[in-house]
Design an enzyme around this catalytic site. Structure first.
Site, PDB file in Angstrom:
ATOM      1  N   ARG A 165       0.784  -1.256   0.000  1.00  0.00           N
ATOM      2  CA  ARG A 165       0.000   0.000   0.000  1.00  0.00           C
ATOM      3  C   ARG A 165       0.804   1.289   0.000  1.00  0.00           C
ATOM      4  O   ARG A 165       0.228   2.355   0.107  1.00  0.00           O
ATOM      5  CB  ARG A 165      -0.968   0.037   1.196  1.00  0.00           C
ATOM      6  CG  ARG A 165      -1.920  -1.132   1.279  1.00  0.00           C
ATOM      7  CD  ARG A 165      -2.890  -1.158   0.118  1.00  0.00           C
ATOM      8  NE  ARG A 165      -3.942  -2.153   0.317  1.00  0.00           N
ATOM      9  CZ  ARG A 165      -4.374  -2.959  -0.633  1.00  0.00           C
ATOM     10  NH1 ARG A 165      -3.846  -2.912  -1.852  1.00  0.00           N
ATOM     11  NH2 ARG A 165      -5.343  -3.809  -0.403  1.00  0.00           N
ATOM     12  N   ASP A 203      -1.704 -13.032  -0.899  1.00  0.00           N
ATOM     13  CA  ASP A 203      -2.594 -11.944  -1.335  1.00  0.00           C
ATOM     14  C   ASP A 203      -2.976 -11.068  -0.131  1.00  0.00           C
ATOM     15  O   ASP A 203      -4.135 -10.641   0.009  1.00  0.00           O
ATOM     16  CB  ASP A 203      -3.843 -12.469  -2.044  1.00  0.00           C
ATOM     17  CG  ASP A 203      -4.523 -11.376  -2.877  1.00  0.00           C
ATOM     18  OD1 ASP A 203      -4.031 -10.235  -2.885  1.00  0.00           O
ATOM     19  OD2 ASP A 203      -5.548 -11.669  -3.521  1.00  0.00           O
TER      20      ASP A 203
END
Ligand code: DOR
Length: 440
Positions: free
Chosen positions: A66, A306
């Site tokens: 992120r 993931d």
């Protein structure tokens, strides 16, 4: 011989051939001795590894860090700490950041942040500019920085002609394209797996065919171009079968599956809790069984998390409006152990979570140095980089939200207990996790 600074006593080393009771002495970032019993020199830090397996540090092919752009959800530092606590010594950062990792500048920034993080951070580059699926990103420029994997993850490359061109180019420069297989038109508006539960819950579905049609198309493109493709987060029985047939034909394809697709089904969505929203979605029991079978028979090469952090305020909205994704790094090994250890020996589980993903990511000895990374994936032997995961298969992991290192809280496993716990993690010879506590 380098001075021994760290000594793992009483453990069982996992080698590609099997397990052996051995102590491990580490110095100058490498394994300097393996023996049934060595006298640790005074001054060396001695860590108890009794009852534990000492394997190569885990390697995650699929981590969303992120940064840049969504630092409220995760940073390179917080994600790497979650990785270390999960037994990972290396992660491949996905490029769906804001901006995307589609230029050398952004890749350099993420790599620089990773240099001081408690896990090695390699980056995947985007296939297309801005992951928009229209024009190829400067793959060559990124490859010069050591980027080995390219993906528009979060989206698949919809245009078959563009994907073909990307594959031709990737083959020329020796990199691998990784595909998030999802036909956007077939999946449009979907919030969960299309099946009995989506009808019952009144939520729009994503059919298995949305994934499988792109897996099938890309296998055709591998046949056409000869370029390798790595299939991300396979979730359906049909996808696993397509990859199985492609491998039987000798095509250069690899695949991964996520822990949540090995354990959870679409029935979890019953309470409309957005923590169970993920893409690809949780599927049917037959799909879960096929994913596990694919991991056990070698069709699927890697367990990949993931890990997809989302800040609480983003996730705490009605199911159909929530972003897809769940945390994975801190729970992956105990979860995979629970599912796979009845069938697979420890060395096979470590292969799925370390050696094989390291080979796909270009983090093994031969490739890693070129990109300025340490070598991961083992084998644990004298002279190898001391990137190690010390795992107690009989201890328990209770998933406590307060103990997650991630800046986000979106784990579907809160309050659950798994058998097996990561005890210590060693990165380049330095203990970054001791007795399940992060050291930095
Ligand atoms: O669940 C998912 N979350 N699937 C993806 O493909 C993207 C990811 C994310 O970035 O949140």
């Amino acid at each position: 011989m380098a001075e021994v600074t760290l000594y793992l006593r009483g453990g069982t080393v996992v080698t590609p051939e099997g397990t052996r009771r051995l102590d491990v002495a580490v110095g100058d970032g490498t394994v300097v001795a393996l023996a049934e019993s060595i006298d640790p020199p005074t001054g060396a830090l001695v860590l108890d590894a009794r009852g534990c397996l000492i394997g190569p540090g885990l390697v995650d092919l699929h981590t969303h860090l992120r940064q840049p752009g969504r630092e409220e959800a995760e940073t390179v530092e917080s994600g790497a700490r979650a990785a270390a606590l999960g037994g990972y010594t290396a992660v491949l950062a996905m490029p769906n950041t804001e901006p995307a990792i589609d230029s050398a500048g952004v890749a350099r920034d993420v790599l620089a942040l990773g240099r001081t993080a408690p896990a090695e951070v390699a980056v995947a580059g985007a296939i297309t500019v801005g992951r928009a699926g229209r024009a190829l990103a400067p793959l060559g420029e990124l490859a010069e920085l050591g980027v080995r994997i390219f993906t528009d993850d979060g989206a698949g490359v919809q245009d078959g002609a563009l994907m073909r061109r990307a594959l031709d180019y990737a083959k020329g420069i020796g990199v691998t394209l990784a595909q998030h297989c999802e036909d956007e038109n077939l999946a449009a508006g979907g919030a969960m797996h299309e099946g009995g539960w989506s009808s019952r819950l009144g939520l729009p579905g994503i059919p298995a065919a949305a994934e499988e049609s792109m897996v099938a198309r890309d296998i055709q493109l591998v046949r056409l171009t000869g370029a390798p493709v790595h299939f991300l987060h396979l979730s359906t029985a049909g996808s696993v079968e397509l990859v199985r047939l492609a491998k039987a034909e000798g095509l250069p394809v690899t695949a991964e599956a996520a822990p949540h697709h090995m354990l959870l089904t679409h029935a979890e969505v019953e309470g409309y809790d957005p923590v169970f929203k993920v893409n690809p979605p949780l599927r049917a029991e037959t799909d879960v069984a096929a994913v596990i079978a694919g991991l056990c028979d070698g069709t699927i090469d890697a367990v990949a998390t993931d890990h997809a952090p989302h800040a609480p305020e983003a996730k705490d909205v009605p199911f159909d409006q929530a972003p897809p994704g769940m945390l994975g790094l801190q729970t992956a090994l105990p979860l995979a152990w629970q599912v796979l250890s009845p069938t697979l020996r420890p060395e096979r589980i470590f292969a799925l979570m370390s050696a094989q993903p390291a080979a796909i990511a270009g983090l093994t000895l031969s490739d890693a140095r070129r990109a300025g990374h340490s070598a991961h994936g083992g084998p644990v032997e004298v002279g190898a980089a001391a990137n190690l995961c010390v795992f107690d298969p009989l201890a328990s992991t209770v998933v406590e939200v307060a103990r997650l290192a991630s800046r986000s809280r979106n784990t579907p496993f809160a309050g659950r207990t798994f058998t097996g716990a990561v005890r210590h993690t060693i990165l380049r010879g330095e203990p970054v996790v001791i007795d399940a506590v992060a050291q930095r």
